[in-house]
Design a protein around this motif. Structure first.
Motif, PDB file in Angstrom:
ATOM      1  N   MET A  90       0.836  -1.200   0.000  1.00 38.81           N
ATOM      2  CA  MET A  90       0.000   0.000   0.000  1.00 38.81           C
ATOM      3  C   MET A  90       0.873   1.252   0.000  1.00 38.81           C
ATOM      4  N   GLY A  91       1.884   1.274   0.873  1.00 35.34           N
ATOM      5  CA  GLY A  91       2.769   2.437   0.942  1.00 35.34           C
ATOM      6  C   GLY A  91       3.514   2.667  -0.356  1.00 35.34           C
ATOM      7  N   THR A  92       3.962   1.585  -0.980  1.00 34.13           N
ATOM      8  CA  THR A  92       4.682   1.704  -2.247  1.00 34.13           C
ATOM      9  C   THR A  92       3.775   2.235  -3.345  1.00 34.13           C
ATOM     10  N   SER A  93       2.568   1.674  -3.460  1.00 30.83           N
ATOM     11  CA  SER A  93       1.636   2.095  -4.513  1.00 30.83           C
ATOM     12  C   SER A  93       1.292   3.571  -4.393  1.00 30.83           C
ATOM     13  N   LEU A  94       0.942   3.993  -3.182  1.00 36.25           N
ATOM     14  CA  LEU A  94       0.553   5.387  -2.996  1.00 36.25           C
ATOM     15  C   LEU A  94       1.745   6.331  -3.122  1.00 36.25           C
ATOM     16  N   SER A  95       2.924   5.894  -2.690  1.00 37.74           N
ATOM     17  CA  SER A  95       4.115   6.742  -2.821  1.00 37.74           C
ATOM     18  C   SER A  95       4.475   6.960  -4.288  1.00 37.74           C
ATOM     19  N   ILE A  96       4.358   5.894  -5.082  1.00 37.11           N
ATOM     20  CA  ILE A  96       4.623   6.025  -6.526  1.00 37.11           C
ATOM     21  C   ILE A  96       3.642   7.007  -7.146  1.00 37.11           C
ATOM     22  N   LEU A  97       2.364   6.856  -6.813  1.00 40.96           N
ATOM     23  CA  LEU A  97       1.340   7.734  -7.379  1.00 40.96           C
ATOM     24  C   LEU A  97       1.571   9.194  -6.981  1.00 40.96           C
ATOM     25  N   ILE A  98       1.737   9.435  -5.685  1.00 44.15           N
ATOM     26  CA  ILE A  98       1.893  10.814  -5.206  1.00 44.15           C
ATOM     27  C   ILE A  98       3.203  11.400  -5.717  1.00 44.15           C
ATOM     28  N   GLY A  99       4.247  10.554  -5.791  1.00 44.04           N
ATOM     29  CA  GLY A  99       5.520  11.034  -6.318  1.00 44.04           C
ATOM     30  C   GLY A  99       5.413  11.456  -7.771  1.00 44.04           C
ATOM     31  N   MET A 100       4.673  10.686  -8.573  1.00 39.77           N
ATOM     32  CA  MET A 100       4.481  11.050  -9.978  1.00 39.77           C
ATOM     33  C   MET A 100       3.717  12.364 -10.105  1.00 39.77           C
ATOM     34  N   ILE A 101       2.701  12.521  -9.276  1.00 45.00           N
ATOM     35  CA  ILE A 101       1.908  13.766  -9.330  1.00 45.00           C
ATOM     36  C   ILE A 101       2.771  14.955  -8.924  1.00 45.00           C
TER      37      ILE A 101
END
Length: 640
Positions: free
Chosen positions: A151-162
């Motif tokens: 969960m942390g990895t998925s959301l970190s990737i998403l927020i990092g891309m944004i």
């Protein structure tokens, strides 16, 4: 397991600092990669150069996984793990400082060198990221811990891309400076937090590190294939990366061409998939009752296929309009179906991958786990590259090689999703046929979770995390072995009456679970002898064996006298004995409370409340069957 929550791990030092470090690392990687793309537009480079750099960047990032994963796995095995994490986060500060110079000088060569170095740092961190979890978590916490990490990895990737994508849009002329400062501050934050990770001893401190990448890469790949279940779990994780790469690589064009959206709609589509993956990862602990429940893997695979198929049918052609904002898209007819499909794919992806990670961690020896993870990372990288190539090739109408035209499928993006759905179903079926344990656990999981509501008491405290043990339990129904298997984090070899072992359909589950059939001395003395030999062999190999010492199902709901077989087992192989009891099973389906016809009256006992109790292990090898019976009676109490 009432009162337990995986979120409790976020309050504990053994897990929280590591969780934050890996999340910050994933976040910073994606901020950096998206900021490079933003800089290309900021610099106004030609379309040809943009194409060159955008294709070169992913290749440079993933190349170190092929070159250095084997070395990274050996290092992660040899060094104390918190120290290695501090080393890699220090490397990140140095690398991001170089990258910051690249942003300030607007130099793509410097940024690409730093990107390659970032890939190297991620390669070194990868094996320790997953091998540390079994060292700091209990077996019953592995699924929940992996769910939080995913969960942390998925959301970190998403927020990092944004965040990375917005730097140059919002900062304008100050974009290079903001990007430089951001990546350095994030790297420093990761290093500061890493210093709060408690020491975790090295798994193989005497391991000799060999640097030659080719033979060592082959060696770690062989290590990852040593156990059948682990080998196919590694294959499953690599397939997860393949599916994710194909899907997410198509989303930018799909959002524009097929959904009619603006650039922001791509981020919205990616967010739906990422949030679904995060939620699915978190739900795994609840659905598995805190065990390593690989029965969720088939559920995840078939769910992914179902939603991918529906995504194809939801929008098979081009969008009727263009330039839609997120709000305008949501208001369009049929958009809700696409939203549900994207979330559903992510949700079942979480169900698919989290138990696979937990199984790899629980079934691999501690002194080999980092190298097995390294082998998995090499294979993952290969699947990612293959997915990228196939994703492009499938959409091309053809290529000309040496003057010869080679036709290619020329698929639309929805057709790529359809092909991915079919491929996912075929790969899933292939894996489950290779390792029937996956499908067996799925069937038993469906049966147990459909028919019963379980409450577990003392399992995590009293069932040993490793090593041989003998479980003794009262015997109430034909489902007892499946219920106990669903309640205990480790695989259990159950000894069961041969006639129950041979029940149609159930017999396949029992055989796949390596249950041990037994008969009475008068019925089949040879089968009885083979059963005791197999029990002793399993205990000698450090496995858990479960027996029902009454020798038969209860006929009145009361516990019958325990037979002496347990004493015979302990005479040959003294091991800890864990007394267990089932409560509430007598009034449930498949007990002998009613006649055969009466047992078919499902509704009044459907979803029965059943409690599984465990007492502290008895370590006296001279313990009698009568003494164990007394303990089990006390556990069960007056409620059958």
């Amino acid at each position: 397991m009432a009162g337990h929550s995986q979120f409790g791990l976020l309050k504990q030092r053994r897990f929280l600092p590591f969780f934050l470090v890996q999340s910050l690392g994933a976040f910073n990687d994606n901020v950096y990669r998206q900021a490079i793309i933003g800089l290309l537009f900021f610099m106004g480079v030609s379309a040809q150069d943009k194409t060159l750099y955008t294709n070169l960047a992913p290749a440079l990032f993933i190349l170190p996984y092929f070159l250095f994963s084997a070395t990274a796995g050996q290092i992660a095995e040899k060094l104390e793990k918190s120290r290695l994490i501090r080393i890699t986060t220090t490397m990140e500060i140095v690398i991001m400082s170089v990258a910051a110079i690249g942003f300030l000088m607007q130099s793509m060569p410097i940024l690409l060198v730093a990107l390659f170095s970032t890939g190297l740092q991620s390669t070194l961190f990868g094996p320790v990221k997953y091998s540390i979890l079994p060292s700091v978590l209990k077996p019953e916490e592995l699924t929940g811990g992996n769910g939080l990490v995913e969960m942390g990895t998925s959301l970190s990737i998403l927020i990092g891309m944004i965040f990375g994508g917005l730097i140059f849009k919002l900062a304008g002329a100050q974009g290079p400076q903001v990007a430089a400062v951001s990546i350095i501050l994030l790297a420093i934050a990761g290093n500061v937090v890493s210093r709060r990770i408690p020491p975790v001893e090295a798994a193989a401190p005497d391991l000799k590190i060999r640097l030659n990448p080719i033979p060592e890469s082959l060696a770690v790949l062989r290590l990852a294939k040593k156990q059948v279940a682990v080998r196919n779990s590694v294959l499953g994780v690599s397939w997860f990366w393949f599916v994710g790469t194909v899907l997410t690589a198509q989303l930018p064009t799909y959002a524009t061409v097929n959904l009619g959206g603006s650039e922001t709609l791509y981020i919205f589509a990616l967010a739906l998939f990422s949030i679904g993956t995060g939620v699915g990862s978190l739900l795994c602990e609840k659905l598995s009752a805190r065990t390593v429940e690989i029965g969720l893997v088939p559920l995840g695979a078939f769910g992914m296929t179902g939603f991918l198929l529906d995504l194809y049918f939801a929008r098979t052609g081009l969008a009727p309009v263009s330039g839609l904002s997120v709000t305008q898209f949501v208001q369009q007819a049929g958009s809700l179906r696409i939203i549900i499909d994207l979330v559903g794919i992510g949700l079942f992806t979480g169900f698919f991958v989290v138990p696979l990670f937990a199984l790899i961690q629980s079934r691999t020896p501690r002194n080999e786990l980092s190298r097995v993870i390294a082998g998995m990372n090499i294979q993952n990288a290969g699947f990612i590259v293959l997915a990228a190539i196939l994703g492009i090739a499938l959409q091309m109408p053809g290529v000309t090689l040496g003057g010869v035209h080679v036709p290619l499928p020329g698929l639309s993006i929805p057709q790529v999703f359809l092909a991915l759905a079919v491929a996912n179903a075929l790969v899933a079926i292939w894996i489950f046929l290779l390792v029937p344990e996956f499908l067996m656990r799925f069937l038993s999981w469906v049966l147990v979770r459909s028919l019963y509501r379980l409450r577990l008491h003392g399992i995590e405290k009293n069932v040993p995390d490793e090593g041989a043990a003998l479980l003794v339990c009262n015997h109430v129904s034909y489902m007892d072995a499946l219920i106990l298997a669903a309640s205990i984090p480790r695989p259990v070899r159950f000894v069961m009456y041969y006639k129950i072992f041979r029940i149609p359909v159930m017999s396949w589950i029992f055989r796949t679970a390596k249950a041990i059939p037994i008969a009475g001395a008068r019925e089949d003395p040879e089968l009885m002898k083979r059963a005791f030999d197999e029990i002793d062999r399993a205990l000698a190999e450090g496995e858990i064996v479960g027996i029902f010492p009454e020798g038969a199902l209860t006929r009145d709901g009361e516990i019958a006298p325990f037979k002496s077989g347990v004493e015979r087992i302990l005479e040959r192989r003294p091991v800890p004995v864990v007394p267990m009891a089932l409560k509430g099973m007598w009034s449930s389906m498949w007990s002998r409370r009613d006649t055969r016809l009466g047992r078919m009256r499902v509704p009044r006992r459907f979803r029965a409340h059943v409690e599984v109790m465990a007492a502290p292990p008895v370590t006296d090898p001279q313990v009698s069957a009568e003494a164990l019976e007394v303990v089990v009676r006390g556990l069960r109490g007056s409620d059958a």
